[in-house]
Motif scaffolding. Structure first.
Motif, PDB file in Angstrom:
ATOM      1  N   THR A  23       0.842  -1.198   0.000  1.00  0.00           N
ATOM      2  CA  THR A  23       0.000   0.000   0.000  1.00  0.00           C
ATOM      3  C   THR A  23       0.875   1.246   0.000  1.00  0.00           C
ATOM      4  O   THR A  23       1.989   1.241   0.505  1.00  0.00           O
ATOM      5  CB  THR A  23      -0.931   0.049   1.230  1.00  0.00           C
ATOM      6  N   THR A  27      -3.591   3.055  -0.237  1.00  0.00           N
ATOM      7  CA  THR A  27      -4.118   2.594  -1.520  1.00  0.00           C
ATOM      8  C   THR A  27      -3.338   1.370  -1.983  1.00  0.00           C
ATOM      9  O   THR A  27      -2.109   1.387  -1.990  1.00  0.00           O
ATOM     10  CB  THR A  27      -3.989   3.710  -2.576  1.00  0.00           C
ATOM     11  N   PRO A  28      -4.025   0.284  -2.393  1.00  0.00           N
ATOM     12  CA  PRO A  28      -3.314  -0.899  -2.901  1.00  0.00           C
ATOM     13  C   PRO A  28      -2.423  -0.522  -4.082  1.00  0.00           C
ATOM     14  O   PRO A  28      -2.860   0.145  -5.025  1.00  0.00           O
ATOM     15  CB  PRO A  28      -4.441  -1.833  -3.341  1.00  0.00           C
ATOM     16  N   THR A  29      -1.159  -0.942  -4.025  1.00  0.00           N
ATOM     17  CA  THR A  29      -0.163  -0.518  -5.000  1.00  0.00           C
ATOM     18  C   THR A  29       0.743  -1.684  -5.384  1.00  0.00           C
ATOM     19  O   THR A  29       1.082  -2.513  -4.543  1.00  0.00           O
ATOM     20  CB  THR A  29       0.694   0.621  -4.409  1.00  0.00           C
ATOM     21  N   THR A  51      -1.049   1.997  -8.990  1.00  0.00           N
ATOM     22  CA  THR A  51      -2.220   1.687  -8.182  1.00  0.00           C
ATOM     23  C   THR A  51      -2.894   0.439  -8.734  1.00  0.00           C
ATOM     24  O   THR A  51      -3.060   0.308  -9.949  1.00  0.00           O
ATOM     25  CB  THR A  51      -3.212   2.868  -8.191  1.00  0.00           C
ATOM     26  N   ASP A  54      -9.508  -1.525  -8.387  1.00  0.00           N
ATOM     27  CA  ASP A  54     -10.492  -2.252  -7.600  1.00  0.00           C
ATOM     28  C   ASP A  54     -10.973  -3.465  -8.392  1.00  0.00           C
ATOM     29  O   ASP A  54     -11.217  -3.377  -9.593  1.00  0.00           O
ATOM     30  CB  ASP A  54     -11.663  -1.328  -7.265  1.00  0.00           C
TER      31      ASP A  54
END
Length: 65
Positions: A23, A27-29, A51, A54
């Protein structure tokens, strides 16, 4: 910047690539780190962050990794 999981480490000659996820600011990275090694030490380093979209927006179920 948090690394949670390393998916791949690939090496060829003086170069090594690490593909990881984690992250950045919550934010998922995904992280891609390329290293050039000289005399047993890191001589150069390049990186790219992206990034992770989703899962609801994916066009297939293959995923990032």
């Amino acid at each position: 910047m948090i690394y949670d999981k390393t998916h791949y480490v690939l090496a060829d000659g003086d170069y090594a690539l690490a593909v990881s996820e984690g992250t950045f600011g919550g934010t998922p990275t995904s992280y891609y780190d390329l290293f050039r090694v000289e005399n047993g030490k890191i001589a150069e380093h390049w990186d790219v962050m992206e990034t992770i979209a989703d899962e609801a927006t994916w066009q297939n179920q293959n995923g990032k990794f």
